[in-house]
Design a protein around this motif. Structure first.
Motif, mmCIF file in Angstrom:
data_model
loop_
_atom_site.group_PDB
_atom_site.id
_atom_site.type_symbol
_atom_site.label_atom_id
_atom_site.label_comp_id
_atom_site.label_asym_id
_atom_site.label_seq_id
_atom_site.Cartn_x
_atom_site.Cartn_y
_atom_site.Cartn_z
ATOM 1 N N GLY A 63 0.808 -1.211 0.000
ATOM 2 C CA GLY A 63 0.000 0.000 0.000
ATOM 3 C C GLY A 63 0.842 1.262 0.000
ATOM 4 O O GLY A 63 0.356 2.353 -0.263
ATOM 5 N N GLU A 64 2.132 1.116 0.298
ATOM 6 C CA GLU A 64 3.046 2.265 0.318
ATOM 7 C C GLU A 64 3.968 2.291 -0.897
ATOM 8 O O GLU A 64 4.163 3.337 -1.503
ATOM 9 C CB GLU A 64 3.894 2.256 1.595
ATOM 10 N N VAL A 65 4.562 1.139 -1.223
ATOM 11 C CA VAL A 65 5.502 1.054 -2.344
ATOM 12 C C VAL A 65 5.174 -0.177 -3.174
ATOM 13 O O VAL A 65 5.014 -1.266 -2.635
ATOM 14 C CB VAL A 65 6.965 0.946 -1.850
ATOM 15 N N ARG A 66 5.079 0.019 -4.473
ATOM 16 C CA ARG A 66 4.855 -1.101 -5.395
ATOM 17 C C ARG A 66 6.172 -1.365 -6.120
ATOM 18 O O ARG A 66 6.702 -0.485 -6.805
ATOM 19 C CB ARG A 66 3.757 -0.745 -6.389
ATOM 20 N N TRP A 67 6.707 -2.566 -5.945
ATOM 21 C CA TRP A 67 7.963 -2.964 -6.575
ATOM 22 C C TRP A 67 7.642 -3.758 -7.834
ATOM 23 O O TRP A 67 7.030 -4.807 -7.760
ATOM 24 C CB TRP A 67 8.797 -3.807 -5.618
ATOM 25 N N VAL A 68 8.076 -3.287 -8.988
ATOM 26 C CA VAL A 68 7.816 -3.938 -10.263
ATOM 27 C C VAL A 68 9.135 -4.516 -10.782
ATOM 28 O O VAL A 68 10.146 -3.818 -10.813
ATOM 29 C CB VAL A 68 7.251 -2.934 -11.294
ATOM 30 N N GLY A 69 9.128 -5.772 -11.160
ATOM 31 C CA GLY A 69 10.329 -6.368 -11.731
ATOM 32 C C GLY A 69 11.385 -6.730 -10.715
ATOM 33 O O GLY A 69 12.572 -6.727 -11.033
ATOM 34 N N GLY A 70 10.978 -7.027 -9.511
ATOM 35 C CA GLY A 70 11.931 -7.421 -8.478
ATOM 36 C C GLY A 70 11.638 -6.724 -7.168
ATOM 37 O O GLY A 70 10.992 -5.678 -7.130
ATOM 38 N N SER A 71 12.124 -7.304 -6.103
ATOM 39 C CA SER A 71 11.856 -6.765 -4.765
ATOM 40 C C SER A 71 12.774 -5.601 -4.447
ATOM 41 O O SER A 71 13.601 -5.191 -5.252
ATOM 42 C CB SER A 71 12.064 -7.871 -3.724
ATOM 43 N N LYS A 72 12.667 -5.121 -3.227
ATOM 44 C CA LYS A 72 13.490 -4.007 -2.767
ATOM 45 C C LYS A 72 14.969 -4.369 -2.723
ATOM 46 O O LYS A 72 15.816 -3.496 -2.665
ATOM 47 C CB LYS A 72 13.027 -3.528 -1.398
ATOM 48 N N PHE A 73 15.281 -5.672 -2.791
ATOM 49 C CA PHE A 73 16.670 -6.113 -2.769
ATOM 50 C C PHE A 73 17.249 -6.336 -4.164
ATOM 51 O O PHE A 73 18.408 -6.684 -4.305
ATOM 52 C CB PHE A 73 16.796 -7.417 -1.965
#
Length: 78
Positions: A63-73
């Motif tokens: 709901g805060e950040v949408r990661w497209v094409g891979g996670s935050k890592f």
């Protein structure tokens, strides 16, 4: 298919797109659907959002950040 079975789409204001090739690789950051910057790390995403008045409390909250094409890592080009 009815609306009740439609996939959920995150209402996140911040979207981080997939890794782009470069030296170093980077990801494009969108806020409210507009491209606002590039990021080379999670902290770049946080600082960009903060500069535009958005506080991110949890990078794992869709709901805060949408990661497209891979996670935050994921910060390296394939």
């Amino acid at each position: 298919m009815t609306e009740g079975t439609s996939p959920y789409v995150s209402p996140a204001r911040v979207t981080v797109l997939g890794v782009q090739p470069g030296d170093p690789p980077f990801r494009i950051v969108e806020i409210d659907g507009e491209v606002v910057s590039t990021a080379r790390s999670m902290t770049d995403v946080i600082f960009t959002a903060a500069a535009l008045g958005i506080t991110i409390h949890d990078l794992d909250d869709p709901g805060e950040v949408r990661w497209v094409g891979g996670s935050k890592f994921h910060w390296r080009a394939p």
